[in-house]
Motif scaffolding. Structure first.
Motif, PDB file in Angstrom:
ATOM      1  N   UNK A 111       0.051   0.924  11.162  1.00 29.96           N
ATOM      2  CA  UNK A 111      -1.275   0.382  11.455  1.00 29.96           C
ATOM      3  C   UNK A 111      -1.420  -0.969  10.778  1.00 29.96           C
ATOM      4  N   UNK A 112      -1.945  -1.940  11.535  1.00 39.59           N
ATOM      5  CA  UNK A 112      -2.186  -3.281  11.019  1.00 39.59           C
ATOM      6  C   UNK A 112      -3.572  -3.341  10.407  1.00 39.59           C
ATOM      7  N   UNK A 113      -3.650  -3.767   9.159  1.00 38.71           N
ATOM      8  CA  UNK A 113      -4.927  -3.940   8.489  1.00 38.71           C
ATOM      9  C   UNK A 113      -5.544  -5.292   8.808  1.00 38.71           C
ATOM     10  N   UNK A 114      -6.853  -5.397   8.628  1.00 37.25           N
ATOM     11  CA  UNK A 114      -7.562  -6.638   8.938  1.00 37.25           C
ATOM     12  C   UNK A 114      -7.031  -7.825   8.135  1.00 37.25           C
ATOM     13  N   UNK A 115      -6.439  -7.534   6.963  1.00 34.66           N
ATOM     14  CA  UNK A 115      -5.953  -8.589   6.076  1.00 34.66           C
ATOM     15  C   UNK A 115      -4.483  -8.912   6.297  1.00 34.66           C
ATOM     16  N   UNK A 116      -3.902  -8.385   7.374  1.00 31.41           N
ATOM     17  CA  UNK A 116      -2.504  -8.650   7.685  1.00 31.41           C
ATOM     18  C   UNK A 116      -1.534  -7.632   7.124  1.00 31.41           C
ATOM     19  N   UNK A 117      -2.049  -6.727   6.299  1.00 31.37           N
ATOM     20  CA  UNK A 117      -1.202  -5.678   5.736  1.00 31.37           C
ATOM     21  C   UNK A 117      -0.813  -4.670   6.812  1.00 31.37           C
ATOM     22  N   UNK A 118       0.468  -4.351   6.884  1.00 32.65           N
ATOM     23  CA  UNK A 118       0.942  -3.320   7.810  1.00 32.65           C
ATOM     24  C   UNK A 118       1.653  -2.238   7.006  1.00 32.65           C
ATOM     25  N   UNK A 119       1.294  -1.002   7.279  1.00 37.01           N
ATOM     26  CA  UNK A 119       1.948   0.119   6.612  1.00 37.01           C
ATOM     27  C   UNK A 119       2.367   1.152   7.649  1.00 37.01           C
ATOM     28  N   UNK A 120       3.516   1.758   7.399  1.00 33.66           N
ATOM     29  CA  UNK A 120       3.943   2.877   8.221  1.00 33.66           C
ATOM     30  C   UNK A 120       3.158   4.113   7.802  1.00 33.66           C
ATOM     31  N   UNK A 121       2.863   4.975   8.764  1.00 35.83           N
ATOM     32  CA  UNK A 121       2.039   6.155   8.533  1.00 35.83           C
ATOM     33  C   UNK A 121       2.727   7.355   9.163  1.00 35.83           C
ATOM     34  N   UNK A 122       2.604   8.506   8.515  1.00 38.40           N
ATOM     35  CA  UNK A 122       3.199   9.715   9.078  1.00 38.40           C
ATOM     36  C   UNK A 122       2.288  10.920   8.856  1.00 38.40           C
ATOM     37  N   UNK A 123       2.708  12.028   9.440  1.00 33.61           N
ATOM     38  CA  UNK A 123       1.926  13.262   9.430  1.00 33.61           C
ATOM     39  C   UNK A 123       2.388  14.186   8.314  1.00 33.61           C
TER      40      UNK A 123
END
Length: 532
Positions: A168-180
């Motif tokens: 998910x891309x954050x409003x501040x340009x930060x991108x993190x991978x996410x899992x279940x």
């Protein structure tokens, strides 16, 4: 004759309501009004432009003056995202909100005032920053290998989350991978139990004055994300968890955000172990101002809600466009929305800024094809305390960061601020306050069963709220034109006679009552409430 008529009416209502499936609020819920706060945007106490826990504490007088009794916060735990979903650490409070001591002081102050506080929890997902991910990624021998879901044996492909997202891309340009998270894992289940227990009683002394009064369970599902992998979660995960927590504190309340917003949430109440769900179908109907839709969804919602369970009434939350934007700031429609939100039944929830008509149009894809959390910023802007844009406590954490700031709805001298509305008796803020005072003074509007009541006009909705403490009639003109409406009680019960009403709210000019019929003259978007 008047006493006989009143007695007949009460006996009629009591017989109808005890022989239908209409939903009754429990006596223990005394005038609960929830304020759903996006705390990062509410009030900044230390000048860093981020709303925080001390700022929320500073504004408890404001909330009580409005008529609020409970606070529902968005998540507090540490995350790279401004909304704090998708955790780095579930037990650590985001430093921008303050410290654990700040949190405990807020909770104790809330409880001193006789108010309640609810915490939002979503433990189904984690980001790549979380210990479980960091230790298990590419490491099948990790103690946390079974804490999250992988699509391969080498543990290099963490499973996607809702909408098949892997990042998910954050409003501040930060991108993190996410899992279940693997909710079927016994260690994960025990971790959740201990985590929730901690927030129930942080110091473990058995006294809950420092603990939350309940939890909002975000994105709760029986089959997580409909993938057929984590199935039967009501039975295997949620009911055991909630049952164990209620054995610790029997008074704790759980409200589920049903993942399917088109559902009534009845399965959550009957099989999921929660105490309340959000009345999405009524919320959706109110936005149309269509009488048939509102009545149909209200009738179905309340008639199917099990006794002892609750529906949370709302017209706004942090995921959808604000009501004022939907109705294009129409003052009459704003009042109609407020009246239905607060008077139709269940437990009303007010999203911060709703009471002053704040604007905001959250929508997927608003800021590009890539899914980014910036899309919802328009409905999560800084609470407007002042006539001018600037002032102490303004929580402009997103200032100068992108088009969401350039297109901000927070503008000076537009009438949308607490400062501009507090002393204006005709303001939306004072309309909300007056309805909450009305509600507090009339138990039927708190604990009363909902029952739709037929009338002669397709533009007017009418319903009764009836309880052992009394009964009230609510009549709302949904249109921009004055309306004439008749409510014939003999069409409901031919033996019913009505010749006395007490006006609680709204004008009485041109209204008349005979033995079995009430005739009302309603201004455009008028709201009238009567006591029998």
């Amino acid at each position: 004759m008047k006493k006989i008529a009143a007695t007949l009416l009460w006996l009629f209502l009591l017989s109808v309501l005890t022989n239908t499936k209409s939903h009754a609020q429990q006596k223990e819920v005394k005038d609960e009004v929830i304020y759903h706060v996006f705390q990062r945007s509410f009030y900044d106490s230390n000048g860093d432009s981020h709303g925080d826990l001390n700022g929320l504490k500073e504004k408890l007088n404001y909330l009580q003056n409005l008529g609020v009794t409970s606070i529902l916060m968005t998540p507090l735990y540490e995350s790279v995202y401004y909304h704090n979903y998708y955790a780095i650490d579930f037990k650590k409070i985001d430093p921008k909100y303050g410290t654990l001591a700040d949190y405990l002081n807020l909770v104790k102050e809330v409880h001193k005032r006789g108010m309640k506080i609810y915490m939002d929890m979503e433990t189904q997902y984690v980001t790549e920053d979380h210990l479980w991910w960091r230790d298990s990624f590419g490491n099948p021998g990790s103690a946390y290998s079974n804490y999250i879901l992988y699509d391969d044996s080498a543990q290099l492909k963490p499973s996607s989350i809702v909408f098949n997202l892997t990042e998910l891309l954050g409003y501040d340009g930060t991108t993190r991978k996410i899992t279940t998270v693997n909710l079927n894992n016994k260690e994960v289940q025990n971790y959740n139990l201990q985590l929730f227990k901690y927030w129930l009683d942080p110091n473990g002394d058995g006294n809950f004055d420092d603990g939350v009064d309940g939890f909002r369970l975000d994105h709760m599902m029986d089959d997580l994300d409909n993938k057929g992998i984590l199935i039967n979660l009501f039975k295997t995960f949620w009911v055991p968890l909630l049952t164990n927590l209620k054995s610790v504190n029997p008074h704790i309340k759980f409200m589920a955000e049903q993942a399917d917003w088109l559902s009534y949430g009845i399965d959550y109440l009957k099989q999921g172990g929660v105490d309340a769900v959000f009345a999405f179908r009524i919320q959706q109907a109110v936005r149309t101002l269509d009488k048939k839709k509102i009545e149909a969804f209200a009738d179905t919602t309340f008639s199917n809600t099990p006794k002892g369970k609750e529906q949370i009434m709302f017209i706004e939350n942090h995921d959808i466009p604000r009501f004022a934007t939907v109705v294009k700031e129409n003052p009459g429609k704003l009042r109609v929305g407020a009246a239905i939100n607060l008077l139709i039944g269940g437990i009303p929830s007010i999203y911060y800024g709703q009471e002053i008509g704040m604007l905001g149009n959250a929508q997927f894809g608003k800021y590009g094809k890539i899914i980014t959390d910036a899309n919802e910023i328009p409905s999560r802007e800084a609470f407007e305390w002042y006539k001018e844009i600037n002032g102490r406590g303004m929580a402009f954490w997103y200032k100068g960061t992108g088009p969401w700031w350039d297109e901000s709805n927070v503008k000076p001298n537009d009438g949308i601020s607490f400062e501009e509305q507090e002393q204006d008796k005709r303001s939306l803020w004072n309309f909300y306050k007056s309805l909450l005072v009305l509600r507090k003074r009339n138990h039927a509007l708190i604990n009363g069963d909902y029952m739709s009541f037929p009338n002669s006009n397709s533009q007017v909705i009418s319903f009764i709220r009836a309880s052992e403490d009394g009964h009230a009639l609510v009549v709302v003109n949904l249109s921009d034109q004055a309306q004439h409406v008749r409510l014939n009680f003999s069409s409901v019960n031919k033996q019913l006679v009505v010749n006395q009403l007490e006006n609680l709210f709204g004008g009485m000019k041109g209204n008349s009552v005979n033995e079995n019929e009430i005739t009302l003259q309603l201004k455009n978007y008028d709201v009238q409430v009567f006591k029998f």
